[in-house]
Design an enzyme around this catalytic site. Structure first.
Site, PDB file in Angstrom:
ATOM      1  N   ASN A  27      10.104  -0.035 -12.978  1.00 53.41           N
ATOM      2  CA  ASN A  27       8.834   0.372 -13.583  1.00 53.41           C
ATOM      3  C   ASN A  27       8.137  -0.946 -14.057  1.00 53.41           C
ATOM      4  O   ASN A  27       8.664  -1.627 -15.150  1.00 53.41           O
ATOM      5  CB  ASN A  27       8.728   1.503 -14.724  1.00 53.41           C
ATOM      6  CG  ASN A  27       9.375   2.800 -14.145  1.00 53.41           C
ATOM      7  OD1 ASN A  27      10.178   3.014 -13.776  1.00 53.41           O
ATOM      8  ND2 ASN A  27       8.641   3.736 -14.460  1.00 53.41           N
ATOM      9  N   SER A  63       9.795   9.431  -0.116  1.00 49.44           N
ATOM     10  CA  SER A  63       8.694   8.670   1.056  1.00 49.44           C
ATOM     11  C   SER A  63       9.287   7.388   1.141  1.00 49.44           C
ATOM     12  O   SER A  63       9.075   6.605   2.154  1.00 49.44           O
ATOM     13  CB  SER A  63       7.448   8.969   0.829  1.00 49.44           C
ATOM     14  OG  SER A  63       7.043   8.447  -0.465  1.00 49.44           O
ATOM     15  N   LYS A  64       9.522   6.597  -0.234  1.00 52.80           N
ATOM     16  CA  LYS A  64       9.938   5.403  -0.185  1.00 52.80           C
ATOM     17  C   LYS A  64      11.223   5.133   0.386  1.00 52.80           C
ATOM     18  O   LYS A  64      11.479   3.925   1.243  1.00 52.80           O
ATOM     19  CB  LYS A  64       9.718   4.839  -1.572  1.00 52.80           C
ATOM     20  CG  LYS A  64       8.237   4.827  -2.160  1.00 52.80           C
ATOM     21  CD  LYS A  64       7.264   3.716  -1.532  1.00 52.80           C
ATOM     22  CE  LYS A  64       7.612   2.174  -1.712  1.00 52.80           C
ATOM     23  NZ  LYS A  64       6.572   1.291  -1.362  1.00 52.80           N
ATOM     24  N   THR A 113      10.791   0.580  -4.444  1.00 50.69           N
ATOM     25  CA  THR A 113      11.025   0.879  -5.877  1.00 50.69           C
ATOM     26  C   THR A 113      12.550   1.286  -5.981  1.00 50.69           C
ATOM     27  O   THR A 113      13.198   1.674  -5.054  1.00 50.69           O
ATOM     28  CB  THR A 113      10.331   2.521  -6.055  1.00 50.69           C
ATOM     29  OG1 THR A 113      10.913   2.926  -7.298  1.00 50.69           O
ATOM     30  CG2 THR A 113      10.501   3.244  -5.103  1.00 50.69           C
ATOM     31  N   ASP A 114      12.870   1.064  -7.154  1.00 48.94           N
ATOM     32  CA  ASP A 114      14.236   1.501  -7.724  1.00 48.94           C
ATOM     33  C   ASP A 114      14.415   2.994  -7.375  1.00 48.94           C
ATOM     34  O   ASP A 114      15.878   3.498  -7.644  1.00 48.94           O
ATOM     35  CB  ASP A 114      14.921   1.101  -8.968  1.00 48.94           C
ATOM     36  CG  ASP A 114      13.761   1.656 -10.060  1.00 48.94           C
ATOM     37  OD1 ASP A 114      12.933   2.316 -10.036  1.00 48.94           O
ATOM     38  OD2 ASP A 114      14.464   1.326 -11.346  1.00 48.94           O
ATOM     39  N   GLU A 115      13.580   3.847  -7.600  1.00 47.54           N
ATOM     40  CA  GLU A 115      13.627   5.205  -7.586  1.00 47.54           C
ATOM     41  C   GLU A 115      14.380   5.990  -6.281  1.00 47.54           C
ATOM     42  O   GLU A 115      14.689   7.060  -6.249  1.00 47.54           O
ATOM     43  CB  GLU A 115      12.082   6.002  -7.709  1.00 47.54           C
ATOM     44  CG  GLU A 115      11.636   5.375  -8.893  1.00 47.54           C
ATOM     45  CD  GLU A 115      10.293   6.351  -9.530  1.00 47.54           C
ATOM     46  OE1 GLU A 115      10.105   7.412  -9.021  1.00 47.54           O
ATOM     47  OE2 GLU A 115       9.592   5.520 -10.110  1.00 47.54           O
ATOM     48  N   ALA A 147       0.893  -1.125  -0.151  1.00 50.22           N
ATOM     49  CA  ALA A 147      -0.071   0.129   0.009  1.00 50.22           C
ATOM     50  C   ALA A 147       0.771   1.150   0.084  1.00 50.22           C
ATOM     51  O   ALA A 147       1.653   1.550   0.977  1.00 50.22           O
ATOM     52  CB  ALA A 147      -0.942  -0.117   1.172  1.00 50.22           C
ATOM     53  N   ALA A 148       0.675   2.256  -0.875  1.00 51.45           N
ATOM     54  CA  ALA A 148       1.208   3.428  -0.887  1.00 51.45           C
ATOM     55  C   ALA A 148       0.559   4.242  -1.894  1.00 51.45           C
ATOM     56  O   ALA A 148      -0.119   3.979  -2.713  1.00 51.45           O
ATOM     57  CB  ALA A 148       2.874   2.960  -1.468  1.00 51.45           C
ATOM     58  N   VAL A 150       4.078  13.769 -23.991  1.00 48.90           N
ATOM     59  CA  VAL A 150       5.422  13.404 -23.570  1.00 48.90           C
ATOM     60  C   VAL A 150       6.204  14.609 -22.894  1.00 48.90           C
ATOM     61  O   VAL A 150       6.395  15.701 -23.569  1.00 48.90           O
ATOM     62  CB  VAL A 150       6.477  12.921 -25.056  1.00 48.90           C
ATOM     63  CG1 VAL A 150       7.579  12.473 -24.657  1.00 48.90           C
ATOM     64  CG2 VAL A 150       5.631  11.775 -25.609  1.00 48.90           C
ATOM     65  N   TYR A 151       6.695  14.130 -21.679  1.00 53.20           N
ATOM     66  CA  TYR A 151       7.289  15.423 -20.768  1.00 53.20           C
ATOM     67  C   TYR A 151       8.698  15.558 -21.620  1.00 53.20           C
ATOM     68  O   TYR A 151       9.492  14.498 -21.666  1.00 53.20           O
ATOM     69  CB  TYR A 151       7.520  14.741 -19.438  1.00 53.20           C
ATOM     70  CG  TYR A 151       6.279  14.459 -18.752  1.00 53.20           C
ATOM     71  CD1 TYR A 151       5.134  14.822 -19.042  1.00 53.20           C
ATOM     72  CD2 TYR A 151       6.421  13.572 -17.606  1.00 53.20           C
ATOM     73  CE1 TYR A 151       3.849  14.589 -18.296  1.00 53.20           C
ATOM     74  CE2 TYR A 151       5.088  13.427 -16.893  1.00 53.20           C
ATOM     75  CZ  TYR A 151       3.920  13.850 -17.200  1.00 53.20           C
ATOM     76  OH  TYR A 151       2.791  13.459 -16.341  1.00 53.20           O
ATOM     77  N   TYR A 187       8.110  11.353  -3.978  1.00 54.45           N
ATOM     78  CA  TYR A 187       7.416   9.887  -3.867  1.00 54.45           C
ATOM     79  C   TYR A 187       8.645   9.190  -3.424  1.00 54.45           C
ATOM     80  O   TYR A 187       8.779   8.223  -2.451  1.00 54.45           O
ATOM     81  CB  TYR A 187       7.110   9.582  -5.298  1.00 54.45           C
ATOM     82  CG  TYR A 187       7.030   7.978  -5.484  1.00 54.45           C
ATOM     83  CD1 TYR A 187       6.158   7.365  -4.822  1.00 54.45           C
ATOM     84  CD2 TYR A 187       7.716   7.477  -6.339  1.00 54.45           C
ATOM     85  CE1 TYR A 187       6.098   5.862  -4.826  1.00 54.45           C
ATOM     86  CE2 TYR A 187       7.863   6.044  -6.431  1.00 54.45           C
ATOM     87  CZ  TYR A 187       6.786   5.276  -5.738  1.00 54.45           C
ATOM     88  OH  TYR A 187       7.068   3.920  -5.900  1.00 54.45           O
ATOM     89  N   ASP A 197       8.311  19.851 -19.155  1.00 56.62           N
ATOM     90  CA  ASP A 197       8.791  18.656 -18.510  1.00 56.62           C
ATOM     91  C   ASP A 197       8.475  18.540 -16.863  1.00 56.62           C
ATOM     92  O   ASP A 197       8.070  19.610 -16.292  1.00 56.62           O
ATOM     93  CB  ASP A 197      10.403  18.682 -18.442  1.00 56.62           C
ATOM     94  CG  ASP A 197      11.236  17.453 -18.269  1.00 56.62           C
ATOM     95  OD1 ASP A 197      10.541  16.499 -18.016  1.00 56.62           O
ATOM     96  OD2 ASP A 197      12.580  17.495 -18.443  1.00 56.62           O
TER      97      ASP A 197
END
Ligand code: NAD
Ligand code: TYD
Length: 361
Positions: free
Chosen positions: A191, A165-166, A137-139, A89-90, A218-219, A162, A292
């Protein structure tokens, strides 16, 4: 059947979301000897219709609860005699974290601490026979340049609310291991894509827009790179780590499928055009380069050699093949997409589900 007749009672948090719903279905189907309790608040990202096929299974229960509420979580532990946790949950979307960072701190950080506290207290007399698995996450590792990959020893360098926080929740999970000997394991994954992903994330958003011939935002210049992983491969990695991972360890999970966003969007246009018999190249005209994302991480790539060597896990899905399956799924499930677009999906709990809460476990 009473819950204590099952070998394990696993609390899976976030089981109505994208990855969580795949994990819940996999465990419920593969492990009739395990009782799965899905605890999910049903935020905008939670969709119980993702779980239709198992909602009446004898080894499945649902609790609409908020992980930010420690009392509610403790009640779930007591009621179901929880033996293990797989925590997904996140708040999960980077763009929303830029708009509203506080929600990410409260759910991802405080919510995780509540789960850790409840587990520590409930398991205090039998700590070693349990497992607290945090899906991350890898982030947390930040952003790569043109070369290199994230390993399990890469320093944390989160750059969005994000990922911060992870990262914070990963640190807390490890802190509970070192301070209180809570048996934990963590995985950091790249991802994901596949069926049931909420259409705010790149791939389902683009498929939905191509389908409805809307512009494809597309950013920046579309040069950012992500390492795409088929959600079914993530589930098999989670399953492997849950049963065979070493206590206290971290495993990176990646797809070995790096692609620039613009190349991915072009490929999706091609796949959807061909599936709908539209003239080749027609959807590409919908691509628009837009402002972006603030602080946009350039590149993520995972070195997944540890999980390969230690747990013999490797991704199985080829990216182009996985994207074709994903596109086909969204084209065949336009009702699922439409219910999200018109908000109807949020009534599913009331219409189909609330009665199950009257059952005694
Ligand atoms: P998602 O946004 O699709 O689902 C999140 C789920 O958590 C939803 O069902 C939501 O209702 C529930 N939730 C949110 N706040 C809650 C709260 N306070 N209490 C109880 N439930 C709450 O997310 P996802 O993409 O399936 O990601 C699942 C997990 O995997 C997250 O922890 C995410 O950080 C991690 N992850 C995701 C990816 C990815 O590519 N999607 C990659 C690596 C790791
Ligand atoms: P996203 O799916 O939001 O995942 P994450 O930010 O966690 O990697 O975005 C994937 C990539 O796609 C990221 O580089 C941002 C980009 N992107 C767009 O270019 N346009 C969009 O509309 C979205 C949602 C994302």
């Amino acid at each position: 059947m009473k819950v204590d007749q099952f070998n394990k009672r696993i609390l899976i948090t976030g089981g109505a979301g994208f990855i969580g719903s795949h994990v819940v279905k996999y465990f419920v189907h593969q492990h009739p000897e395990i009782f799965v309790v899905n605890c999910d608040l049903l935020t905008y990202a939670g969709n119980l219709s993702n779980l239709k096929e198992i909602e009446t299974a004898p080894n499945y229960g649902f609790e609409k609860q908020d992980i930010r509420d420690l009392n509610a979580i403790q009640t779930v532990f007591n009621q179901y005699k929880i033996t293990d946790v797989i925590h997904l949950a996140a708040e999960s979307h980077v763009d929303r974290s830029i708009e509203s960072p506080t929600d990410f701190i409260s759910t991802n950080v405080l919510g995780t601490v509540n789960l850790l506290l409840a587990a520590k207290e409930y398991w205090k007399n039998s700590m070693n026979s349990h497992r607290f698995y945090h899906v991350s996450t890898d982030e947390v590792y930040g952003s790569l340049g043109e070369t290199g990959k994230f390993t399990e020893t890469t320093s944390y360098d989160p750059r969005s609310p994000y990922s911060a926080s992870k990262a914070s929740s990963d640190h807390l999970v490890r802190a509970f291991h070192h301070t209180y000997q809570l048996p934990i394991v963590i995985s950091n994954c790249s991802n994901n894509y596949g069926p049931y992903q909420f259409p705010e994330k790149l791939i389902p958003l683009m498929i939905n827009n191509i389908l409805h011939q809307k512009e494809l935002p597309v950013y920046g210049q579309g040069l950012n790179v992500r390492d795409w992983l088929w959600v079914g491969d993530h589930v098999s990695a989670i399953h492997r780590i849950f049963f065979n991972g070493q206590d206290g360890e971290t495993y990176n999970i990646g797809g070995n499928c790096e692609m620039k966003n613009i190349d991915l969007v072009n490929l999706l246009c091609q796949i959807v055009d061909s599936a709908l018999n539209r003239p080749d190249g027609s959807s590409k005209q919908l691509i628009r380069y837009v402002k972006d994302r603030a602080g946009h991480d350039l590149r993520y790539a995972i070195d997944a050699s540890k999980i390969k060597e230690k747990l013999s896990w490797e991704p199985s899905m080829d990216l182009e093949q996985g994207l074709k399956i994903t596109v086909d799924w969204y084209l065949q499930n336009t009702e699922w997409l439409n219910q999200i677009v018109n908000g109807e999906y949020q009534n599913y709990y009331q219409r189909h589900y609330s009665k199950r809460n009257e059952l005694q476990y």
